[in-house]
Each structure stands twice: as structure tokens, then as C-alpha cells.
Design a protein around this motif. Structure first.
Motif, PDB file in Angstrom:
ATOM      1  N   LYS A  79       0.826  -1.201   0.000  1.00  0.00           N
ATOM      2  CA  LYS A  79       0.000   0.000   0.000  1.00  0.00           C
ATOM      3  C   LYS A  79       0.862   1.252   0.000  1.00  0.00           C
ATOM      4  N   SER A  80       0.332   2.303  -0.581  1.00  0.00           N
ATOM      5  CA  SER A  80       0.983   3.604  -0.532  1.00  0.00           C
ATOM      6  C   SER A  80       0.760   4.231   0.837  1.00  0.00           C
ATOM      7  N   PRO A  81       1.544   5.239   1.207  1.00  0.00           N
ATOM      8  CA  PRO A  81       1.370   5.860   2.530  1.00  0.00           C
ATOM      9  C   PRO A  81      -0.045   6.365   2.790  1.00  0.00           C
ATOM     10  N   SER A  82      -0.737   6.799   1.768  1.00  0.00           N
ATOM     11  CA  SER A  82      -2.092   7.316   1.970  1.00  0.00           C
ATOM     12  C   SER A  82      -3.111   6.219   2.260  1.00  0.00           C
ATOM     13  N   GLU A  83      -2.765   4.961   1.960  1.00  0.00           N
ATOM     14  CA  GLU A  83      -3.696   3.851   2.164  1.00  0.00           C
ATOM     15  C   GLU A  83      -3.391   3.037   3.415  1.00  0.00           C
ATOM     16  N   ILE A  84      -2.326   3.359   4.116  1.00  0.00           N
ATOM     17  CA  ILE A  84      -1.865   2.546   5.238  1.00  0.00           C
ATOM     18  C   ILE A  84      -2.930   2.416   6.327  1.00  0.00           C
ATOM     19  N   THR A  85      -3.688   3.480   6.556  1.00  0.00           N
ATOM     20  CA  THR A  85      -4.666   3.454   7.648  1.00  0.00           C
ATOM     21  C   THR A  85      -5.813   2.496   7.386  1.00  0.00           C
ATOM     22  N   ARG A  86      -6.035   2.099   6.141  1.00  0.00           N
ATOM     23  CA  ARG A  86      -7.090   1.130   5.813  1.00  0.00           C
ATOM     24  C   ARG A  86      -6.477  -0.265   5.905  1.00  0.00           C
ATOM     25  N   VAL A  87      -6.468  -0.819   7.112  1.00  0.00           N
ATOM     26  CA  VAL A  87      -5.687  -2.019   7.408  1.00  0.00           C
ATOM     27  C   VAL A  87      -6.170  -3.233   6.632  1.00  0.00           C
ATOM     28  N   ILE A  88      -7.459  -3.494   6.625  1.00  0.00           N
ATOM     29  CA  ILE A  88      -8.001  -4.711   6.033  1.00  0.00           C
ATOM     30  C   ILE A  88      -8.232  -4.574   4.538  1.00  0.00           C
ATOM     31  N   ALA A  89      -8.430  -3.367   4.056  1.00  0.00           N
ATOM     32  CA  ALA A  89      -8.789  -3.153   2.651  1.00  0.00           C
ATOM     33  C   ALA A  89      -7.642  -3.547   1.724  1.00  0.00           C
ATOM     34  N   LEU A  90      -7.997  -3.975   0.515  1.00  0.00           N
ATOM     35  CA  LEU A  90      -6.996  -4.274  -0.501  1.00  0.00           C
ATOM     36  C   LEU A  90      -6.429  -2.974  -1.050  1.00  0.00           C
ATOM     37  N   PRO A  91      -5.169  -2.980  -1.463  1.00  0.00           N
ATOM     38  CA  PRO A  91      -4.589  -1.754  -2.040  1.00  0.00           C
ATOM     39  C   PRO A  91      -5.229  -1.425  -3.380  1.00  0.00           C
ATOM     40  N   ASN A  92      -5.449  -0.136  -3.631  1.00  0.00           N
ATOM     41  CA  ASN A  92      -6.001   0.272  -4.926  1.00  0.00           C
ATOM     42  C   ASN A  92      -5.024   0.003  -6.057  1.00  0.00           C
ATOM     43  N   GLU A  93      -3.739   0.109  -5.741  1.00  0.00           N
ATOM     44  CA  GLU A  93      -2.680  -0.136  -6.729  1.00  0.00           C
ATOM     45  C   GLU A  93      -1.464  -0.682  -5.990  1.00  0.00           C
ATOM     46  N   LEU A  94      -0.830  -1.685  -6.578  1.00  0.00           N
ATOM     47  CA  LEU A  94       0.333  -2.292  -5.935  1.00  0.00           C
ATOM     48  C   LEU A  94       1.470  -1.283  -5.859  1.00  0.00           C
ATOM     49  N   TYR A  95       1.937  -1.028  -4.639  1.00  0.00           N
ATOM     50  CA  TYR A  95       2.964  -0.011  -4.379  1.00  0.00           C
ATOM     51  C   TYR A  95       4.261  -0.724  -3.980  1.00  0.00           C
ATOM     52  N   PHE A  96       5.097  -1.036  -4.983  1.00  0.00           N
ATOM     53  CA  PHE A  96       6.323  -1.796  -4.738  1.00  0.00           C
ATOM     54  C   PHE A  96       7.468  -0.926  -4.233  1.00  0.00           C
ATOM     55  N   GLN A  97       7.233   0.363  -4.119  1.00  0.00           N
ATOM     56  CA  GLN A  97       8.278   1.249  -3.624  1.00  0.00           C
ATOM     57  C   GLN A  97       8.682   0.883  -2.195  1.00  0.00           C
ATOM     58  N   ASN A  98       7.760   0.334  -1.428  1.00  0.00           N
ATOM     59  CA  ASN A  98       8.085  -0.093  -0.062  1.00  0.00           C
ATOM     60  C   ASN A  98       9.189  -1.147  -0.063  1.00  0.00           C
ATOM     61  N   TYR A  99       9.136  -2.078  -1.006  1.00  0.00           N
ATOM     62  CA  TYR A  99      10.160  -3.110  -1.091  1.00  0.00           C
ATOM     63  C   TYR A  99      11.497  -2.541  -1.547  1.00  0.00           C
ATOM     64  N   ALA A 100      11.445  -1.545  -2.423  1.00  0.00           N
ATOM     65  CA  ALA A 100      12.681  -0.893  -2.855  1.00  0.00           C
ATOM     66  C   ALA A 100      13.364  -0.183  -1.692  1.00  0.00           C
ATOM     67  N   VAL A 101      12.561   0.517  -0.886  1.00  0.00           N
ATOM     68  CA  VAL A 101      13.113   1.202   0.284  1.00  0.00           C
ATOM     69  C   VAL A 101      13.659   0.193   1.293  1.00  0.00           C
ATOM     70  N   ALA A 102      12.900  -0.875   1.529  1.00  0.00           N
ATOM     71  CA  ALA A 102      13.331  -1.894   2.489  1.00  0.00           C
ATOM     72  C   ALA A 102      14.631  -2.544   2.037  1.00  0.00           C
ATOM     73  N   TYR A 103      14.711  -2.908   0.764  1.00  0.00           N
ATOM     74  CA  TYR A 103      15.928  -3.563   0.253  1.00  0.00           C
ATOM     75  C   TYR A 103      17.129  -2.631   0.328  1.00  0.00           C
ATOM     76  N   ASP A 104      16.903  -1.359   0.009  1.00  0.00           N
ATOM     77  CA  ASP A 104      18.006  -0.396   0.023  1.00  0.00           C
ATOM     78  C   ASP A 104      18.564  -0.205   1.427  1.00  0.00           C
ATOM     79  N   ARG A 105      17.705  -0.242   2.434  1.00  0.00           N
ATOM     80  CA  ARG A 105      18.153   0.024   3.806  1.00  0.00           C
ATOM     81  C   ARG A 105      18.634  -1.215   4.544  1.00  0.00           C
ATOM     82  N   MET A 106      18.215  -2.400   4.099  1.00  0.00           N
ATOM     83  CA  MET A 106      18.577  -3.601   4.832  1.00  0.00           C
ATOM     84  C   MET A 106      19.507  -4.531   4.054  1.00  0.00           C
TER      85      MET A 106
END
Length: 272
Positions: A36-63
Motif C-alpha cells: 500500500k501507498s502511505p495514503s492507504e496505510i490506515t485502511r488495514v483490512i482493505a486491498l490496495p487500490n494499486e500495488l505499491y512496490f516502492q516499499n520493497y525498494a526502500v526496504a531492500y536499500d536500507r537492509m
């Protein structure tokens, strides 16, 4: 007849399904949050409107480096733990009398000592011997702290091996050391595999040793890096969930590869 069997199995099956759903729910929520994008994070159970793979890019870059550090820490630590546990558990499995039981129960007391009690003395000890913020220092700590449990596990597993095997080996001229290395260890593959999975999970997921005994990128494991996603003022939920899922992969793959040996080992080597 089939109806009666179905009725008897319906309740246990329903309980197992419910348990599976309960245990899988956190993993599903983590997966949805990581996409989920940062704007969708608060909707815990809902499906993401669009797959936001940037989270994985940030995670991989930092870890990235810390992921390799965890591998470099976990693999040797597991090998050393298994070796120490097997060597110490072997004589305890064959010793008779009160002396053997006294040593065995003394070692077991180490399982009752929480890490928080030895955290500060351990910090000063590791720093005084020059192994602070180093991967070899983490090997030493994880191996030493695993001695009670690994000894307990391997002692009980060796005790399940028929003693006639040991006696036959001695009659054939095999020494106790030769019996251990040539016969007992090869016959204990399922027990070693089960212990390896347990230890790899414990060492890979360790956080307290990580934040106490490492500070720099050269030795910090992945758990400490993941903890950094949760700051004092803000929690990066998307990258945090993505990093968590990435860190779960090695343990899950290891278990799936060795699950049969793991089950046999927990059952005390049934069918050896």
C-alpha cells in the motif's frame, strides 16, 4: 458409515481451519500493508487500490548489508551450536548414576536465565575481549547462550538411540569417540536438522543481542535494521512490513526444505 466419520472429523477439521486462519491473519495483513501507498496505510483490512512496490525498494536499500550480516551470523552460529550441543549431549546420554544427572540438570539451569539479567555484564565482557560490534563476537554469544538448550535437545535425542548400537560398536573394536563421529552423528541427521531449524529461527530473529552488541553496518543484523523503521516520532509501516516479509523468507525456505526431518527430530527420531 461415511456420514458418521464425516461428523466425527468435522469439528477437529473446523478447529484446524480456524487456527490456520488466526495464524495466517498477521501475515496477510503484513503483505497487504507492504503493498500500500502511505495514503492507504490506515485502511488495514482493505486491498490496495494499486500495488505499491516502492516499499520493497526502500526496504531492500536500507537492509541490504544487514541481510548479509544476518546470514554471516546465523550459519556459523548454528553450526557451532549443533557441534557443541552434540558433543556435550553425547556423554550425558550414556552416563549412569547421580553424577551424570547432576551435570545435566546444572546445564539445564542455563535455560532459566533470561538475557536481560546478563545483558550489561555481557556487553562489558564482549567489549573487553575486543569482539564488540563484530560478527565473530555474535558467533561466540549465540553459541554460548545456546549450550543449555542444544545439550538438552541432543542428549534426549541420543538417549532415544538403542544402547545396543553403542555396545555392538564397542564389541567390534570401535572407540567411544569413533562411535560418536562415525555412527551416532550420521544416524542422528533428523535430530540435527530439527535443532538446526530451531536454532536458525532463534538466531535469525534475535534482536536483544543485535542492539546490545552491534552498532555499525559491518555487523548489525537485519532485525536491528528493521527496528529502525519504527522511530520515536514516526513509523514507516509500508517499508517496515516489506522488510519484515523479506526477512522471513530464509527461515521459511529452510523449514520447507527440511520439514520432514524437523518432524522426525521432534518425535525423537522415530523410525531411525
Amino acid at each position: 458409515m461415511n456420514t458418521a466419520v464425516a461428523r466425527r472429523t468435522a469439528l477437529p477439521f473446523s478447529i484446524l481451519v480456524a487456527a490456520a486462519v488466526i495464524f495466517a491473519a498477521p501475515l496477510v495483513v503484513a503483505l497487504l500493508t507492504s503493498l500500500k501507498s502511505p495514503s492507504e496505510i490506515t485502511r488495514v483490512i482493505a486491498l490496495p487500490n494499486e500495488l505499491y512496490f516502492q516499499n520493497y525498494a526502500v526496504a531492500y536499500d536500507r537492509m541490504g548489508r544487514s541481510f548479509l550480516n544476518s546470514i554471516a551470523i546465523t550459519v556459523p552460529s548454528v553450526i557451532f551450536s549443533l557441534l557443541v550441543g552434540a558433543i556435550s549431549g553425547y556423554p550425558l546420554a550414556y552416563m549412569r548414576g547421580a553424577g551424570g544427572r547432576a551435570v545435566y540438570f546444572f546445564l539445564l539451569t542455563g535455560m532459566l536465565v533470561p538475557f536481560q539479567i546478563v545483558q550489561i555484564p555481557l556487553f562489558f565482557l564482549i567489549r573487553s575481549i575486543g569482539l564488540y560490534d563484530s560478527i565473530p563476537g555474535m558467533w561466540l554469544v549465540h553459541t554460548a547462550y545456546s549450550v543449555p538448550f542444544c545439550t538438552f535437545f541432543m542428549r534426549n535425542f541420543f538417549a532415544s538411540v538403542p544402547r545396543s548400537m553403542y555396545e555392538a560398536a564397542l564389541i567390534d573394536g570401535c572407540t567411544p569417540a569413533g562411535y560418536f563421529w562415525r555412527l551416532l552423528l550420521p544416524a542422528s541427521g533428523s535430530g540435527l536438522a530439527a535443532l538446526a531449524i530451531i536454532q536458525s529461527r532463534a538466531i535469525w530473529n534475535d534482536l536483544l543481542f543485535a542492539i546490545t552488541l552491534t552498532t555499525s553496518d559491518k555487523a548489525t543484523p537485519v532485525t536491528a535494521t528493521i527496528a529502525g523503521f519504527a522511530g520515536s516520532l514516526q513509523v514507516e509501516y509500508g517499508p517496515l512490513m516489506a522488510a519484515t516479509l523479506i526477512s522471513l523468507l530464509p527461515v521459511m525456505v529452510t523449514y520447507l526444505l527440511f520439514q520432514k526431518a524437523f518432524v522426525r527430530g521432534l518425535l525423537g527420531g522415530a523410525g531411525k
